[in-house]
Design an enzyme around this catalytic site. Sequence first.
Site, mmCIF file in Angstrom:
data_model
loop_
_atom_site.group_PDB
_atom_site.id
_atom_site.type_symbol
_atom_site.label_atom_id
_atom_site.label_comp_id
_atom_site.label_asym_id
_atom_site.label_seq_id
_atom_site.Cartn_x
_atom_site.Cartn_y
_atom_site.Cartn_z
ATOM 1 N N LYS A 10 0.779 -0.923 0.485
ATOM 2 C CA LYS A 10 -0.346 0.047 -0.548
ATOM 3 C C LYS A 10 0.906 1.509 -0.511
ATOM 4 O O LYS A 10 1.876 1.182 0.495
ATOM 5 C CB LYS A 10 -0.865 0.234 1.434
ATOM 6 C CG LYS A 10 -2.023 -1.193 1.248
ATOM 7 C CD LYS A 10 -2.995 -0.926 2.504
ATOM 8 C CE LYS A 10 -4.095 -2.287 2.039
ATOM 9 N NZ LYS A 10 -5.050 -2.067 3.409
ATOM 10 N N TYR A 50 -12.836 -1.855 -3.534
ATOM 11 C CA TYR A 50 -12.630 -1.583 -2.144
ATOM 12 C C TYR A 50 -14.423 -1.435 -1.479
ATOM 13 O O TYR A 50 -15.117 -1.208 -0.699
ATOM 14 C CB TYR A 50 -12.752 -0.668 -1.321
ATOM 15 C CG TYR A 50 -10.283 -0.948 -0.560
ATOM 16 C CD1 TYR A 50 -10.676 -2.491 0.299
ATOM 17 C CD2 TYR A 50 -9.503 -0.533 -1.145
ATOM 18 C CE1 TYR A 50 -9.544 -2.282 0.420
ATOM 19 C CE2 TYR A 50 -8.006 -0.782 -0.884
ATOM 20 C CZ TYR A 50 -8.428 -2.294 0.173
ATOM 21 O OH TYR A 50 -7.152 -2.506 0.579
ATOM 22 N N HIS A 116 -2.014 -5.132 1.929
ATOM 23 C CA HIS A 116 -3.522 -5.855 1.468
ATOM 24 C C HIS A 116 -3.167 -7.273 0.938
ATOM 25 O O HIS A 116 -2.050 -7.574 0.471
ATOM 26 C CB HIS A 116 -3.954 -5.526 -0.116
ATOM 27 C CG HIS A 116 -5.605 -6.074 -0.040
ATOM 28 N ND1 HIS A 116 -6.975 -6.300 0.074
ATOM 29 C CD2 HIS A 116 -5.977 -7.123 -1.202
ATOM 30 C CE1 HIS A 116 -7.498 -7.024 -0.506
ATOM 31 N NE2 HIS A 116 -7.011 -7.317 -1.136
ATOM 32 N N GLU A 127 -10.415 -10.237 -6.945
ATOM 33 C CA GLU A 127 -9.039 -9.776 -7.013
ATOM 34 C C GLU A 127 -7.552 -9.372 -8.092
ATOM 35 O O GLU A 127 -7.172 -8.272 -8.413
ATOM 36 C CB GLU A 127 -8.740 -9.163 -5.907
ATOM 37 C CG GLU A 127 -9.469 -8.906 -4.600
ATOM 38 C CD GLU A 127 -9.401 -8.712 -3.405
ATOM 39 O OE1 GLU A 127 -7.713 -9.279 -3.403
ATOM 40 O OE2 GLU A 127 -9.706 -8.443 -2.657
HETATM 41 P P1 ADP Z 1 -8.683 -6.870 5.691
HETATM 42 O O1 ADP Z 1 -7.226 -6.293 4.648
HETATM 43 O O2 ADP Z 1 -7.089 -6.756 7.095
HETATM 44 O O3 ADP Z 1 -8.335 -7.618 4.943
HETATM 45 P P2 ADP Z 1 -10.763 -4.864 5.947
HETATM 46 O O4 ADP Z 1 -11.066 -6.234 4.475
HETATM 47 O O5 ADP Z 1 -11.421 -5.256 6.924
HETATM 48 O O6 ADP Z 1 -8.691 -5.979 6.443
HETATM 49 O O7 ADP Z 1 -11.049 -4.036 5.748
HETATM 50 C C1 ADP Z 1 -9.686 -3.507 4.504
HETATM 51 C C2 ADP Z 1 -8.454 -2.516 4.933
HETATM 52 O O8 ADP Z 1 -10.137 -0.914 5.354
HETATM 53 C C3 ADP Z 1 -7.904 -1.713 5.929
HETATM 54 O O9 ADP Z 1 -7.058 -3.141 5.293
HETATM 55 C C4 ADP Z 1 -7.574 -1.191 6.595
HETATM 56 O O10 ADP Z 1 -7.127 -0.585 5.183
HETATM 57 C C5 ADP Z 1 -9.048 -0.166 5.733
HETATM 58 N N1 ADP Z 1 -9.231 -0.290 7.365
HETATM 59 C C6 ADP Z 1 -9.945 -1.606 8.171
HETATM 60 N N2 ADP Z 1 -10.451 -1.458 9.026
HETATM 61 C C7 ADP Z 1 -11.065 0.311 9.286
HETATM 62 C C8 ADP Z 1 -10.828 1.271 10.716
HETATM 63 N N3 ADP Z 1 -11.449 0.980 11.402
HETATM 64 N N4 ADP Z 1 -10.565 2.217 10.237
HETATM 65 C C9 ADP Z 1 -9.583 2.860 9.192
HETATM 66 N N5 ADP Z 1 -9.493 1.668 8.502
HETATM 67 C C10 ADP Z 1 -9.859 0.676 8.358
HETATM 68 MG MG MG Z 2 -9.961 -7.668 3.665
#
Ligand code: ADP
Ligand code: MG
Length: 141
Positions: A10, A50, A116, A127
Amino acid sequence: MKERTLSIVKPDAMKNGSMGAIIDRLQKSGFSIVAAKMTRLSKAQAEAFYAVHKERPFFKSLTEFMCSGPVMVMILEAEEAISRYRAVMGATNPAEAEAGTLRKDFATDKEKNAVHGSDAPETAAYEMGFFFTPYELIALG
Ligand code: ADP
Ligand code: MG
């Protein structure tokens, strides 16, 4: 069974010069890189990537962060690559990530968390197709 997953270094990790160290860690953890490109996401691309999070309070900030600078996008191959790479990444929030994980060692905070990784075979397929055509995947061996 060999499996493939999508990895993104990232913008925070790119900006602070951690890309090489992260790739080194991935290779030493047994992942083969079958495709790679450095790119910079548009806001529309970040929002599409996203889209599953579009109702979350952090969506606007997350998508702005993801297009704030270059990213390194890779397809990784290994036995059980999806779950193994999730383990190598560590928890979403680096404060909760285990010692020795990428997020523990390279993340800035729970949003700017360095890497990611796809979370399931279906999301990995989507993806990988989001960033790469089949012609861009390198045949190994
Ligand atoms: P992961 O990347 O671990 O799979 P998620 O899919 O839940 O996590 O979330 C996607 C991305 O969104 C995270 O990697 C992070 O960059 C961001 N994110 C997730 N939860 C939060 C939060 N509570 N506050 C700010 N950014 C968040
Ligand atoms: Mg995720």
